[in-house]
Every structure is written in C-alpha cells, then in structure tokens.
Scaffold this motif. Structure first.
Motif, PDB file in Angstrom:
ATOM      1  N   LEU A  97       0.822  -1.193   0.000  1.00 21.92           N
ATOM      2  CA  LEU A  97       0.000   0.000   0.000  1.00 21.92           C
ATOM      3  C   LEU A  97       0.865   1.256   0.000  1.00 21.92           C
ATOM      4  O   LEU A  97       2.058   1.200   0.305  1.00 21.92           O
ATOM      5  N   ARG A  98       0.245   2.384  -0.311  1.00 22.90           N
ATOM      6  CA  ARG A  98       0.973   3.651  -0.284  1.00 22.90           C
ATOM      7  C   ARG A  98       1.500   3.953   1.111  1.00 22.90           C
ATOM      8  O   ARG A  98       2.568   4.551   1.270  1.00 22.90           O
ATOM      9  N   THR A  99       0.761   3.530   2.128  1.00 23.64           N
ATOM     10  CA  THR A  99       1.224   3.754   3.500  1.00 23.64           C
ATOM     11  C   THR A  99       2.486   2.943   3.800  1.00 23.64           C
ATOM     12  O   THR A  99       3.319   3.371   4.606  1.00 23.64           O
ATOM     13  N   ASP A 100       2.640   1.780   3.158  1.00 23.76           N
ATOM     14  CA  ASP A 100       3.870   0.996   3.312  1.00 23.76           C
ATOM     15  C   ASP A 100       5.046   1.759   2.706  1.00 23.76           C
ATOM     16  O   ASP A 100       6.134   1.816   3.289  1.00 23.76           O
ATOM     17  N   VAL A 101       4.821   2.327   1.536  1.00 22.02           N
ATOM     18  CA  VAL A 101       5.863   3.130   0.873  1.00 22.02           C
ATOM     19  C   VAL A 101       6.261   4.300   1.761  1.00 22.02           C
ATOM     20  O   VAL A 101       7.448   4.578   1.959  1.00 22.02           O
ATOM     21  N   ASP A 102       5.258   4.984   2.312  1.00 18.95           N
ATOM     22  CA  ASP A 102       5.529   6.135   3.178  1.00 18.95           C
ATOM     23  C   ASP A 102       6.360   5.729   4.397  1.00 18.95           C
ATOM     24  O   ASP A 102       7.292   6.441   4.791  1.00 18.95           O
ATOM     25  N   ALA A 103       5.998   4.606   5.004  1.00 20.33           N
ATOM     26  CA  ALA A 103       6.708   4.150   6.199  1.00 20.33           C
ATOM     27  C   ALA A 103       8.167   3.838   5.893  1.00 20.33           C
ATOM     28  O   ALA A 103       9.072   4.193   6.659  1.00 20.33           O
ATOM     29  N   LEU A 104       8.416   3.201   4.755  1.00 18.65           N
ATOM     30  CA  LEU A 104       9.789   2.869   4.380  1.00 18.65           C
ATOM     31  C   LEU A 104      10.604   4.129   4.088  1.00 18.65           C
ATOM     32  O   LEU A 104      11.729   4.282   4.570  1.00 18.65           O
ATOM     33  N   LEU A 105      10.038   5.032   3.310  1.00 22.15           N
ATOM     34  CA  LEU A 105      10.792   6.222   2.905  1.00 22.15           C
ATOM     35  C   LEU A 105      11.047   7.177   4.064  1.00 22.15           C
ATOM     36  O   LEU A 105      12.019   7.931   4.041  1.00 22.15           O
ATOM     37  N   SER A 106      10.192   7.129   5.080  1.00 23.41           N
ATOM     38  CA  SER A 106      10.398   7.991   6.251  1.00 23.41           C
ATOM     39  C   SER A 106      11.275   7.328   7.298  1.00 23.41           C
ATOM     40  O   SER A 106      11.715   7.984   8.253  1.00 23.41           O
ATOM     41  N   GLY A 107      11.536   6.016   7.114  1.00 20.35           N
ATOM     42  CA  GLY A 107      12.279   5.282   8.134  1.00 20.35           C
ATOM     43  C   GLY A 107      11.461   5.097   9.393  1.00 20.35           C
ATOM     44  O   GLY A 107      12.010   4.921  10.482  1.00 20.35           O
ATOM     45  N   GLY A 108      10.140   5.120   9.251  1.00 20.58           N
ATOM     46  CA  GLY A 108       9.250   5.030  10.402  1.00 20.58           C
ATOM     47  C   GLY A 108       8.922   3.613  10.823  1.00 20.58           C
ATOM     48  O   GLY A 108       9.457   2.633  10.278  1.00 20.58           O
ATOM     49  N   TYR A 109       8.020   3.506  11.779  1.00 13.81           N
ATOM     50  CA  TYR A 109       7.618   2.205  12.321  1.00 13.81           C
ATOM     51  C   TYR A 109       6.801   1.440  11.291  1.00 13.81           C
ATOM     52  O   TYR A 109       5.944   2.012  10.605  1.00 13.81           O
ATOM     53  N   ILE A 110       7.069   0.149  11.172  1.00 11.61           N
ATOM     54  CA  ILE A 110       6.361  -0.714  10.244  1.00 11.61           C
ATOM     55  C   ILE A 110       5.572  -1.736  11.043  1.00 11.61           C
ATOM     56  O   ILE A 110       6.144  -2.497  11.833  1.00 11.61           O
ATOM     57  N   GLU A 111       4.265  -1.755  10.849  1.00 12.27           N
ATOM     58  CA  GLU A 111       3.416  -2.709  11.546  1.00 12.27           C
ATOM     59  C   GLU A 111       3.826  -4.139  11.174  1.00 12.27           C
ATOM     60  O   GLU A 111       4.129  -4.409  10.012  1.00 12.27           O
ATOM     61  N   PRO A 112       3.852  -5.038  12.160  1.00 11.83           N
ATOM     62  CA  PRO A 112       4.272  -6.416  11.880  1.00 11.83           C
ATOM     63  C   PRO A 112       3.514  -7.069  10.727  1.00 11.83           C
ATOM     64  O   PRO A 112       4.101  -7.812   9.936  1.00 11.83           O
ATOM     65  N   ASP A 113       2.210  -6.782  10.616  1.00 13.08           N
ATOM     66  CA  ASP A 113       1.431  -7.425   9.561  1.00 13.08           C
ATOM     67  C   ASP A 113       1.660  -6.796   8.185  1.00 13.08           C
ATOM     68  O   ASP A 113       1.138  -7.272   7.184  1.00 13.08           O
ATOM     69  N   ARG A 114       2.477  -5.734   8.118  1.00 16.09           N
ATOM     70  CA  ARG A 114       2.817  -5.114   6.834  1.00 16.09           C
ATOM     71  C   ARG A 114       4.256  -5.412   6.414  1.00 16.09           C
ATOM     72  O   ARG A 114       4.686  -5.008   5.328  1.00 16.09           O
ATOM     73  N   THR A 115       4.985  -6.138   7.255  1.00 16.47           N
ATOM     74  CA  THR A 115       6.409  -6.365   6.980  1.00 16.47           C
ATOM     75  C   THR A 115       6.631  -7.113   5.675  1.00 16.47           C
ATOM     76  O   THR A 115       7.517  -6.767   4.885  1.00 16.47           O
ATOM     77  N   VAL A 116       5.847  -8.147   5.421  1.00 11.31           N
ATOM     78  CA  VAL A 116       6.049  -8.937   4.201  1.00 11.31           C
ATOM     79  C   VAL A 116       5.851  -8.079   2.957  1.00 11.31           C
ATOM     80  O   VAL A 116       6.590  -8.209   1.970  1.00 11.31           O
ATOM     81  N   PHE A 117       4.891  -7.154   2.988  1.00 12.94           N
ATOM     82  CA  PHE A 117       4.648  -6.281   1.847  1.00 12.94           C
ATOM     83  C   PHE A 117       5.750  -5.243   1.704  1.00 12.94           C
ATOM     84  O   PHE A 117       6.120  -4.868   0.583  1.00 12.94           O
ATOM     85  N   CYS A 118       6.270  -4.778   2.833  1.00 14.28           N
ATOM     86  CA  CYS A 118       7.378  -3.823   2.781  1.00 14.28           C
ATOM     87  C   CYS A 118       8.624  -4.460   2.186  1.00 14.28           C
ATOM     88  O   CYS A 118       9.388  -3.793   1.469  1.00 14.28           O
ATOM     89  N   TRP A 119       8.842  -5.733   2.435  1.00 10.72           N
ATOM     90  CA  TRP A 119       9.974  -6.418   1.819  1.00 10.72           C
ATOM     91  C   TRP A 119       9.790  -6.510   0.308  1.00 10.72           C
ATOM     92  O   TRP A 119      10.754  -6.398  -0.459  1.00 10.72           O
ATOM     93  N   ARG A 120       8.565  -6.711  -0.147  1.00  8.26           N
ATOM     94  CA  ARG A 120       8.316  -6.752  -1.593  1.00  8.26           C
ATOM     95  C   ARG A 120       8.634  -5.404  -2.228  1.00  8.26           C
ATOM     96  O   ARG A 120       9.204  -5.339  -3.322  1.00  8.26           O
ATOM     97  N   ILE A 121       8.266  -4.337  -1.529  1.00 11.51           N
ATOM     98  CA  ILE A 121       8.582  -3.003  -2.039  1.00 11.51           C
ATOM     99  C   ILE A 121      10.094  -2.792  -2.072  1.00 11.51           C
ATOM    100  O   ILE A 121      10.651  -2.313  -3.071  1.00 11.51           O
ATOM    101  N   LEU A 122      10.766  -3.142  -0.976  1.00 11.39           N
ATOM    102  CA  LEU A 122      12.214  -2.934  -0.922  1.00 11.39           C
ATOM    103  C   LEU A 122      12.928  -3.723  -2.013  1.00 11.39           C
ATOM    104  O   LEU A 122      13.865  -3.227  -2.643  1.00 11.39           O
ATOM    105  N   LEU A 123      12.486  -4.948  -2.272  1.00  8.22           N
ATOM    106  CA  LEU A 123      13.093  -5.740  -3.340  1.00  8.22           C
ATOM    107  C   LEU A 123      12.918  -5.055  -4.698  1.00  8.22           C
ATOM    108  O   LEU A 123      13.843  -5.053  -5.518  1.00  8.22           O
ATOM    109  N   ALA A 124      11.751  -4.473  -4.929  1.00  2.00           N
ATOM    110  CA  ALA A 124      11.528  -3.747  -6.183  1.00  2.00           C
ATOM    111  C   ALA A 124      12.472  -2.561  -6.283  1.00  2.00           C
ATOM    112  O   ALA A 124      13.009  -2.265  -7.363  1.00  2.00           O
ATOM    113  N   TRP A 125      12.685  -1.867  -5.184  1.00  2.00           N
ATOM    114  CA  TRP A 125      13.588  -0.719  -5.191  1.00  2.00           C
ATOM    115  C   TRP A 125      15.037  -1.146  -5.405  1.00  2.00           C
ATOM    116  O   TRP A 125      15.781  -0.494  -6.135  1.00  2.00           O
ATOM    117  N   LEU A 126      15.431  -2.240  -4.790  1.00  2.00           N
ATOM    118  CA  LEU A 126      16.795  -2.732  -4.994  1.00  2.00           C
ATOM    119  C   LEU A 126      16.997  -3.169  -6.442  1.00  2.00           C
ATOM    120  O   LEU A 126      18.077  -2.972  -7.015  1.00  2.00           O
TER     121      LEU A 126
END
Length: 204
Positions: free
Chosen positions: A65-94
């Motif tokens: 979600l867009r909120t996952d993107v926001d959390a990653l780019l701000s270096g903010g807190y990531i909810e445990p249930d969003r971690t798997v999706f945040c890893w998918r985003i980070l892999l795309a960025w890498l």
C-alpha cells in the motif's frame, strides 16, 4: 518458490532509502507505483454510505500500500502485519537501484551441497557463499522469521569473486554447482569492478 536475490549495490545506498531525500523518494515512489499500482481514486456515490462494503475505500490487505511506501521512505515504524509487503517493495527498489542482480532457488539442502562442492574444490570457508550475508544491513525493516538478509563489504566481495572463480575451475567441479553459482559470480564480478558491496535477501 523461495529464492535468494543477490544485488551489487553500496550498502549506504540501501540505508539511504530509509529517510530518503526528495529526489530519491520521488524516484522510488514511481518504481512502486509502476510495480504495484496506485490506489484507485475515491469515487462519490449517493448511496455508498448505505452499503456494507465500499470497494473504493476498502483497505487492501493482499498487496503493498501507499502507507507501506511512506513508512519505508520515512524510516518510520512498520506494523508487523505489513512487513512482508514492505519487503516486496524494498526488493523492487533494490532491483531498480542495483548495478546487477541475480536470483537462485533457496533450498537449504541444495545450498549445503553447493557449499560442500566449493569447499572440496579448495574454497576457503572465509569466502563461502553464506559469508555474503554475514553483516546486518542496519535498516528499520526487520527480517521475517527465518529470512536470510545481510550484506558483504566491497573488499570481501572482490576477494570472494576471485576465490569462487578459482574453485569453479576445478576439473572435478559438478555441473550442477557450477550452474547454481554462475549467476551469483556474475553479480560478484560486477560489484568487484565497480567497488560495490553485495546485499543478499531471501524472498518468496
């Protein structure tokens, strides 16, 4: 199928994602939008408040979600249930930022067999493939349970590339191990040429 993804990229470029400046954040938002799509704009309908389920405002739980993107780019807190999706985003960025990448199937028994073949061919344990993920990447996004995540410094990467190449030249090296290692070695060689680190991430 589980896999290991190997990236040739400076670790500082990875860490810069978390708290990205405006230019980098804009680039990465575009990557995320292209890969995962933007949320549909909210539509106004007279009878929507009477409906039990509004598909235009419902929160999606099956994709980043867009909120996952926001959390990653701000270096903010990531909810445990969003971690798997945040890893998918980070892999795309890498994928976008890395000078080179490769992926191999992650099967522990197969990986052990590959490491054994390399050791039998004379590869010093200091340069085993596992050592490429020895260091923590030092990012706010925590690894998932059992996930392989780590990096190796540029000097170690260059030395590992030479050592692995020598091991693969052993006349008794199996073709299965050579085929498994070849794409990883290509990334190591690109990193060595450019003075880059290597980041390793387990993915589904």
């Amino acid at each position: 199928m589980l896999r290991l993804v190997v990236f040739a990229i400076a670790i500082n470029d990875v860490r810069d994602i978390f708290g990205a400046d405006a230019a980098l954040a804009e680039r990465l938002r575009q990557v995320a939008a292209t890969r995962f799509g933007e949320a549909a704009p909210q539509k106004r309908h007279w009878f929507k408040p009477m409906q039990r389920r509004d598909p235009d405002t419902e929160v999606r739980t099956d994709r980043p979600l867009r909120t996952d993107v926001d959390a990653l780019l701000s270096g903010g807190y990531i909810e445990p249930d969003r971690t798997v999706f945040c890893w998918r985003i980070l892999l795309a960025w890498l994928d976008d930022l890395a000078a080179a990448r490769a992926e191999v199937a992650w099967e522990p028994e197969r990986f052990d067999a590959v490491e054994w073949d390399l050791a039998r061919a004379g590869l010093n344990s200091d340069y085993s493939l596992r050592r490429l993920a020895d260091r923590q990447i030092g990012a706010p996004l925590r690894p998932l349970q059992g996930q392989v995540v780590g990096y190796a410094k540029a000097v170690h990467v260059a030395e590992t590339a030479e050592a692995v190449k020598a091991a693969l030249a052993d006349p008794e090296m199996t073709s299965e191990t050579a085929e498994f290692v070849a794409p990883i070695l290509q990334v190591l060689e690109v990193a060595a040429e450019r003075g880059l680190d290597v980041v390793v991430v387990g993915a589904d």
